[in-house]
Design an enzyme around this catalytic site. Structure first.
Site, PDB file in Angstrom:
ATOM      1  N   THR A  12       0.884  -1.483  -0.037  1.00 45.05           N
ATOM      2  CA  THR A  12      -0.071  -0.174  -0.002  1.00 45.05           C
ATOM      3  C   THR A  12       1.001   1.286  -0.029  1.00 45.05           C
ATOM      4  O   THR A  12       2.050   1.184   0.652  1.00 45.05           O
ATOM      5  CB  THR A  12      -0.861  -0.004   1.349  1.00 45.05           C
ATOM      6  OG1 THR A  12      -0.279   0.463   2.255  1.00 45.05           O
ATOM      7  CG2 THR A  12      -1.661  -1.376   1.280  1.00 45.05           C
ATOM      8  N   GLY A  13       0.176   2.357  -0.366  1.00 44.99           N
ATOM      9  CA  GLY A  13       1.075   3.568  -0.682  1.00 44.99           C
ATOM     10  C   GLY A  13       2.139   3.222  -1.803  1.00 44.99           C
ATOM     11  O   GLY A  13       3.248   3.750  -1.641  1.00 44.99           O
ATOM     12  N   ALA A  69      -7.223   2.064  -3.722  1.00 42.80           N
ATOM     13  CA  ALA A  69      -8.084   2.086  -2.588  1.00 42.80           C
ATOM     14  C   ALA A  69      -7.592   2.962  -1.388  1.00 42.80           C
ATOM     15  O   ALA A  69      -6.366   3.405  -1.424  1.00 42.80           O
ATOM     16  CB  ALA A  69      -7.777   0.663  -1.856  1.00 42.80           C
ATOM     17  N   TYR A 164       1.149  12.293  14.185  1.00 38.78           N
ATOM     18  CA  TYR A 164       1.869  11.341  13.664  1.00 38.78           C
ATOM     19  C   TYR A 164       2.561  10.456  14.534  1.00 38.78           C
ATOM     20  O   TYR A 164       2.620   9.141  14.329  1.00 38.78           O
ATOM     21  CB  TYR A 164       2.887  12.119  12.471  1.00 38.78           C
ATOM     22  CG  TYR A 164       3.749  11.250  11.557  1.00 38.78           C
ATOM     23  CD1 TYR A 164       3.229  10.915  10.522  1.00 38.78           C
ATOM     24  CD2 TYR A 164       4.962  10.836  11.810  1.00 38.78           C
ATOM     25  CE1 TYR A 164       3.987  10.077   9.700  1.00 38.78           C
ATOM     26  CE2 TYR A 164       5.793  10.283  11.164  1.00 38.78           C
ATOM     27  CZ  TYR A 164       5.215   9.745  10.030  1.00 38.78           C
ATOM     28  OH  TYR A 164       6.070   9.148   9.127  1.00 38.78           O
ATOM     29  N   ALA A 165       3.190  11.026  15.357  1.00 38.61           N
ATOM     30  CA  ALA A 165       4.063  10.085  16.311  1.00 38.61           C
ATOM     31  C   ALA A 165       2.942   9.052  17.056  1.00 38.61           C
ATOM     32  O   ALA A 165       3.578   7.918  17.423  1.00 38.61           O
ATOM     33  CB  ALA A 165       4.792  11.056  17.489  1.00 38.61           C
TER      34      ALA A 165
HETATM   35  P1  NAD Z   1       4.851   9.722   0.171  1.00 40.31           P
HETATM   36  O1  NAD Z   1       3.835  10.629   0.544  1.00 40.31           O
HETATM   37  O2  NAD Z   1       6.022   9.611  -0.724  1.00 40.31           O
HETATM   38  O3  NAD Z   1       4.048   8.347  -0.035  1.00 40.31           O
HETATM   39  C1  NAD Z   1       2.717   7.900   0.544  1.00 40.31           C
HETATM   40  C2  NAD Z   1       1.822   7.227  -0.174  1.00 40.31           C
HETATM   41  O4  NAD Z   1       0.706   6.910   0.638  1.00 40.31           O
HETATM   42  C3  NAD Z   1       1.316   8.435  -1.411  1.00 40.31           C
HETATM   43  O5  NAD Z   1       1.367   7.501  -2.509  1.00 40.31           O
HETATM   44  C4  NAD Z   1      -0.298   8.494  -1.102  1.00 40.31           C
HETATM   45  O6  NAD Z   1      -1.153   8.684  -2.070  1.00 40.31           O
HETATM   46  C5  NAD Z   1      -0.433   7.153  -0.214  1.00 40.31           C
HETATM   47  N1  NAD Z   1      -1.699   7.230   0.643  1.00 40.31           N
HETATM   48  C6  NAD Z   1      -1.893   8.416   1.291  1.00 40.31           C
HETATM   49  N2  NAD Z   1      -3.174   8.048   2.047  1.00 40.31           N
HETATM   50  C7  NAD Z   1      -3.680   6.812   1.526  1.00 40.31           C
HETATM   51  C8  NAD Z   1      -4.859   6.043   1.885  1.00 40.31           C
HETATM   52  N3  NAD Z   1      -5.755   6.720   2.609  1.00 40.31           N
HETATM   53  N4  NAD Z   1      -4.834   4.932   1.108  1.00 40.31           N
HETATM   54  C9  NAD Z   1      -4.183   4.493   0.386  1.00 40.31           C
HETATM   55  N5  NAD Z   1      -2.868   5.198  -0.094  1.00 40.31           N
HETATM   56  C10 NAD Z   1      -2.648   6.338   0.717  1.00 40.31           C
HETATM   57  O7  NAD Z   1       5.546   9.260   1.530  1.00 40.31           O
HETATM   58  P2  NAD Z   1       6.777   8.249   2.085  1.00 40.31           P
HETATM   59  O8  NAD Z   1       7.834   9.095   2.695  1.00 40.31           O
HETATM   60  O9  NAD Z   1       7.167   7.200   0.917  1.00 40.31           O
HETATM   61  O10 NAD Z   1       5.936   7.425   3.304  1.00 40.31           O
HETATM   62  C11 NAD Z   1       6.014   6.098   3.058  1.00 40.31           C
HETATM   63  C12 NAD Z   1       5.437   5.357   4.547  1.00 40.31           C
HETATM   64  O11 NAD Z   1       6.809   5.608   5.278  1.00 40.31           O
HETATM   65  C13 NAD Z   1       4.556   6.230   5.327  1.00 40.31           C
HETATM   66  O12 NAD Z   1       3.730   5.498   6.291  1.00 40.31           O
HETATM   67  C14 NAD Z   1       5.232   7.310   6.141  1.00 40.31           C
HETATM   68  O13 NAD Z   1       4.693   7.817   7.468  1.00 40.31           O
HETATM   69  C15 NAD Z   1       6.726   6.494   6.572  1.00 40.31           C
HETATM   70  N6  NAD Z   1       7.869   6.992   6.930  1.00 40.31           N
HETATM   71  C16 NAD Z   1       8.292   7.935   6.013  1.00 40.31           C
HETATM   72  C17 NAD Z   1       9.463   9.010   6.608  1.00 40.31           C
HETATM   73  C18 NAD Z   1      10.181   9.644   5.443  1.00 40.31           C
HETATM   74  O14 NAD Z   1      11.065  10.255   6.151  1.00 40.31           O
HETATM   75  N7  NAD Z   1       9.862   9.777   4.304  1.00 40.31           N
HETATM   76  C19 NAD Z   1      10.117   8.396   7.788  1.00 40.31           C
HETATM   77  C20 NAD Z   1       9.327   7.605   8.583  1.00 40.31           C
HETATM   78  C21 NAD Z   1       8.208   6.748   8.149  1.00 40.31           C
END
Ligand code: NAD
Length: 257
Positions: A12-13, A69, A164-165
């Site tokens: 997902t994502g 989704a 978020y935390a």
């Molecule tokens: P990103 O914003 O590049 O990607 C997140 C993706 O999730 C996007 O494509 C978005 O469309 C999708 N998304 C959002 N809401 C959604 C929903 N309701 N249903 C389905 N898809 C949904 O972010 P990222 O940096 O790639 O983050 C990915 C994961 O890693 C997240 O859970 C984020 O919290 C976590 N994370 C990121 C970092 C960082 O520094 N980038 C650090 C720690 C954790």
């Protein structure tokens, strides 16, 4: 090299950042990828990058497919698992929840809506996908590996991110409990705690703040999405066959602020 040859991986994502890098990495290890995102076109673009159906670039390397989704909606999360199972005639043996959002604001000013939205996507969405995947695997007698993307912020906190935390700390507890409940079914559950990774999510943070954060990372630079994907691939594979309930930090060293 092809540790995941017979795996079907639901990510997902998958349309951006870490989820896209995970999709690429798992496909590179031989997995068939079901790429899901709220943004269906972005999920399709990921599948195109993998050389799935509809790809004009390079030879098709697998029968990957895209799904749209909203994981924060119970019916949508359950439908997603049904669709994936219908498409591939089996449940996904690897499930990676990367869908996540931020809505930053200091505690004293955070709106109830900002709190609810982040908890709904990051925590409830991860619960719904973990539950639906667990149900699909148990009812078909299959083993599997569930990997939930938390964050180091869930352990150490971060200014402006109470919502978020809390969501990410919740993901650690939910994953540990799922590991306890599903272990006897041969289903492993682990969380990955990235630090600061260069993705569209962190690109939103002002440059001045990012410079300060980078200065505090002993490794001296942000992580790449591929750094996280490497660890996810390990946890997805049998190389981690006796690891469950773990929360693995991928941070270049945990921040102490
Ligand atoms: P990103 O914003 O590049 O990607 C997140 C993706 O999730 C996007 O494509 C978005 O469309 C999708 N998304 C959002 N809401 C959604 C929903 N309701 N249903 C389905 N898809 C949904 O972010 P990222 O940096 O790639 O983050 C990915 C994961 O890693 C997240 O859970 C984020 O919290 C976590 N994370 C990121 C970092 C960082 O520094 N980038 C650090 C720690 C954790």
């Amino acid at each position: 090299q092809h540790r995941l040859r017979s795996a079907l991986a639901l990510v997902t994502g998958a349309g951006s950042g870490i989820g896209r890098a995970v999709s690429v990495r798992l496909a590179g290890e031989g997995a068939t990828v079901a790429a899901c995102d709220l943004d269906g076109a972005a999920a399709q673009e990921t599948v195109r990058l993998l050389g799935g159906p509809g790809s004009k670039q390079g030879p098709p390397r697998g029968n990957h497919a895209a799904f749209q989704a909203d994981v924060s909606e119970g019916s949508a999360a359950r439908r997603l698992l049904e669709q994936v199972q219908a498409c591939f005639s089996r449940p996904p043996s690897v499930v990676v929840s990367c869908a996540g959002i931020t809505r930053d604001e200091l505690l004293l000013h955070m709106s109830e809506d900002d709190w609810d939205k982040v908890i709904a996507v990051n925590l409830k969405g991860t619960f719904l996908v973990t539950q639906a995947a667990g149900q699909a695997l148990v009812s078909s007698g299959c083993s599997g590996s569930i990997i939930n993307i938390s964050s180091i912020v869930g352990k150490v906190g971060n200014m402006g991110q109470t919502n978020y935390a809390a969501s990410k700390a919740g993901v650690i507890g939910l994953t540990q409990t799922a590991a306890r409940e599903l272990g006897r079914h041969g289903i492993r559950c682990n969380s990955v705690l990235p630090g600061f990774i260069a993705t569209p999510m962190t690109q939103k943070v002002p440059q001045k703040v990012m410079n300060k954060i980078t200065g505090m990372i002993p490794m001296g630079h942000l992580g790449d999405p591929e750094d996280v994907a490497d660890v996810v691939a390990f946890l997805a594979s049998e190389d981690s066959g006796y690891i469950t309930g773990a929360s693995v930090e991928v941070t270049g060293m945990r921040p102490t602020w």
